[in-house]
Design an enzyme around this catalytic site. Structure first.
Site, short mmCIF file in Angstrom:
data_model
loop_
_atom_site.label_atom_id
_atom_site.label_comp_id
_atom_site.label_asym_id
_atom_site.label_seq_id
_atom_site.Cartn_x
_atom_site.Cartn_y
_atom_site.Cartn_z
N ASP A 30 0.85 -1.18 0.00
CA ASP A 30 0.00 0.00 0.00
C ASP A 30 0.90 1.24 0.00
O ASP A 30 2.10 1.14 0.18
CB ASP A 30 -0.94 0.03 1.22
CG ASP A 30 -0.17 -0.16 2.53
OD1 ASP A 30 1.05 0.14 2.56
OD2 ASP A 30 -0.78 -0.60 3.50
N ASP A 32 1.39 5.16 1.61
CA ASP A 32 0.97 6.18 2.56
C ASP A 32 1.32 7.53 1.96
O ASP A 32 2.27 7.66 1.20
CB ASP A 32 1.68 5.99 3.90
CG ASP A 32 1.29 4.66 4.54
OD1 ASP A 32 0.10 4.31 4.47
OD2 ASP A 32 2.17 3.98 5.08
N ASP A 111 10.91 5.62 11.70
CA ASP A 111 11.74 4.63 12.38
C ASP A 111 13.05 4.32 11.64
O ASP A 111 14.13 4.58 12.14
CB ASP A 111 10.94 3.36 12.72
CG ASP A 111 10.11 2.83 11.56
OD1 ASP A 111 10.23 3.36 10.43
OD2 ASP A 111 9.34 1.88 11.77
P1 ATP Z 1 4.46 -2.48 5.77
O1 ATP Z 1 4.98 -2.78 4.42
O2 ATP Z 1 4.44 -3.66 6.64
O3 ATP Z 1 3.18 -1.70 5.77
P2 ATP Z 1 5.50 0.03 6.64
O4 ATP Z 1 6.91 0.47 6.86
O5 ATP Z 1 4.72 0.70 5.56
O6 ATP Z 1 5.57 -1.53 6.41
P3 ATP Z 1 3.46 0.98 8.39
O7 ATP Z 1 3.06 0.49 9.72
O8 ATP Z 1 2.49 0.95 7.27
O9 ATP Z 1 4.77 0.16 8.00
O10 ATP Z 1 4.02 2.46 8.62
C1 ATP Z 1 4.18 3.39 7.56
C2 ATP Z 1 5.39 4.29 7.84
O11 ATP Z 1 5.19 5.01 9.06
C3 ATP Z 1 6.70 3.55 8.04
O12 ATP Z 1 7.32 3.27 6.82
C4 ATP Z 1 7.49 4.52 8.89
O13 ATP Z 1 8.04 5.55 8.11
C5 ATP Z 1 6.43 5.13 9.78
N1 ATP Z 1 6.28 4.39 11.05
C6 ATP Z 1 5.44 3.35 11.30
N2 ATP Z 1 5.54 2.93 12.55
C7 ATP Z 1 6.45 3.72 13.14
C8 ATP Z 1 7.00 3.81 14.46
N3 ATP Z 1 6.61 2.95 15.40
N4 ATP Z 1 7.92 4.77 14.70
C9 ATP Z 1 8.30 5.63 13.73
N5 ATP Z 1 7.83 5.60 12.49
C10 ATP Z 1 6.93 4.67 12.19
MG MG Z 2 2.54 0.43 5.15
#
Ligand code: ATP
Ligand code: MG
Length: 414
Positions: A30, A32, A111
């Site tokens: 997805d 963001d 993160d």
């Molecule tokens: P996935 O592919 O599993 O969705 P993701 O990295 O996109 O991995 P998400 O939970 O969708 O994970 O989070 C989107 C973004 O928000 C991350 O890429 C990161 O930049 C930020 N993020 C998410 N969780 C945290 C956290 N606990 N602390 C800091 N930044 C975070």
């Molecule tokens: Mg994500």
């Protein structure tokens, strides 16, 4: 939607996992969106949107079946427009992250460096405020800033490190990995509901086995499943370790084949040995418990303790308990009991667990073969005399249902 924001005079970027996965050559799950518009401004721009979250407020914009998360650039307060709050608890944990900031501040509070790349739709450029681009190329997962501080701010980042490295095949950069075993106890203070969300991402999205191995390696697993970890430490013949690995592998295979998975099954697998060990201990404590009662009591106790760690919704924990309690019943082979068990709502899951236990070397394969044959017999309609009095599938089905209902009525008596 990015263009709608841009045309309204806001900055709009794709960010996070979607951009990261594209650059790694993987299929993004997805996207963001990050913007300098506030959630209220996004809400005003898109009629198909709503505001969610408290600790982290953002807008969800719906396009058909897809939901896009639109988050406003975050800062650490001070320079923001005073619209939101950035609150850090004395432990170092961030409890509110709603102070708006610049895109650069937004990048620095993310993160990992590979998660902090911004794709600018205005000119198709990628904005990198850390070392994200290099780290993608070196396939390194590196925390932004001082790792220990960042893990204290939000201990879930340790689970994310394990998960993303397992899922994407990235190495955790040494300085980012080093504090994790030391700080793993911080996981104990994470709200159980949030840990359930993380559990789903770790174990139900196709990379359960590598995630599990990473969690064990980083000493995080014992903080998610304390009873399981304790049982693994006393697993003399290695059969419990094998059971878990087999179950995780089969879960990953199911996800890969687009077949349904349920957390209830993995919870049953992970708690099986703890339950099995506790039951005789409860009996030894006196109280004249029968084998069944001891098993039921052990199942209830282990499941309740686990729920204090990871908040498993009851629609999963109740069937999980049934699957565990069915295990010794599958050792009974009297025809009347066999017919009943075959019709039990949880028979299939209980049988799957039984089969994995045999594969792991805990029990004899002959028992599994017996139930495989029993099901085949049932399916072919020649199950132990039952077919004799029936003349077609419909009628047999009706009979089964009635029998099921009777069994249900008797259940409280056992
Ligand atoms: P996935 O592919 O599993 O969705 P993701 O990295 O996109 O991995 P998400 O939970 O969708 O994970 O989070 C989107 C973004 O928000 C991350 O890429 C990161 O930049 C930020 N993020 C998410 N969780 C945290 C956290 N606990 N602390 C800091 N930044 C975070
Ligand atoms: Mg994500």
């Amino acid at each position: 939607m990015l263009y709608r924001l841009k045309d309204a005079g806001y900055q709009a970027f794709l960010v996070g996992g979607g951009v990261r996965d594209l650059l790694l050559g993987l299929q993004p799950k997805d996207f963001d969106v990050a913007t300098d518009a506030t959630p209220e401004e996004v809400r005003a721009l898109f009629s198909n949107s709503r505001l969610i979250g408290r600790r982290f407020r953002l807008a969800h914009v719906r396009f058909g079946r897809e939901i896009i998360e639109v988050a406003t650039f975050r800062g650490t307060g001070g320079g923001g427009d005073g619209n939101g709050e950035h609150v850090v608890h004395e432990s170092g944990r961030i409890i509110a992250d709603n102070a708006w900031g610049s895109i650069e501040e937004d990048a620095l509070r993310r993160d990992f460096t590979v998660n902090a790349l911004y794709y600018n739709i205005a000119d198709y450029s990628i904005w990198d405020f850390t070392t994200g681009f290099e780290d993608i190329q070196r396939r390194l997962l590196r925390l932004i800033g001082d790792p220990e501080t960042r893990y204290r701010e939000d201990p879930v980042r340790m689970l994310r490190a394990a998960r993303l490295s397992a899922k994407l095949g990235l190495d955790i950069e040494p300085a980012s990995a080093e504090p994790i075993p030391r700080l793993a106890t911080l996981i104990d203070d994470v709200p159980p509901a949030r840990l359930f969300d993380e559990f789903l991402k770790l174990f139900q999205t196709g990379h359960a086995l590598p995630s599990y191995r990473k969690l064990r390696e980083l000493a995080l697993f014992a903080h998610l499943f304390p009873a399981t970890a304790a049982a693994l430490a006393e697993d003399a013949d290695g059969s419990f370790a094998r059971l878990i690995e087999l179950a995780l592998r089969s879960t990953d295979e199911r996800v890969a084949a687009d077949r349904p998975v349920t957390p209830m099954f993995l919870f049953a697998v992970l708690l099986w040995r703890p339950v099995q060990r506790l039951a005789p201990e409860l009996q030894a404590q006196g109280g004249e418990l029968s084998d069944w009662q001891a098993l039921a009591a052990a199942t209830a106790e282990i499941s309740a303790a686990q729920s204090r760690r990871i908040a498993v919704p009851r629609r999963f924990s109740l069937p999980m308990r049934e699957v565990l309690q069915l295990q010794p019943r599958l050792e009974q082979r009297q025809p009347r009991r066999v017919r009943r068990l075959l019709q039990h709502k949880r028979f299939r899951a209980a049988y799957d667990l039984l089969a994995l236990r045999a594969q792991a070397g805990e029990i004899d394969q002959a028992l599994v073969d017996f139930w495989t044959a029993a099901q085949a017999g049932e399916g072919a309609g020649n199950g132990a005399g039952e077919a004799a009095g029936t003349n077609g599938r419909g009628r047999r089905k009706r009979r089964r249902r009635r029998r099921g209902a009777r069994r249900g009525a008797q259940a409280p008596a056992h």
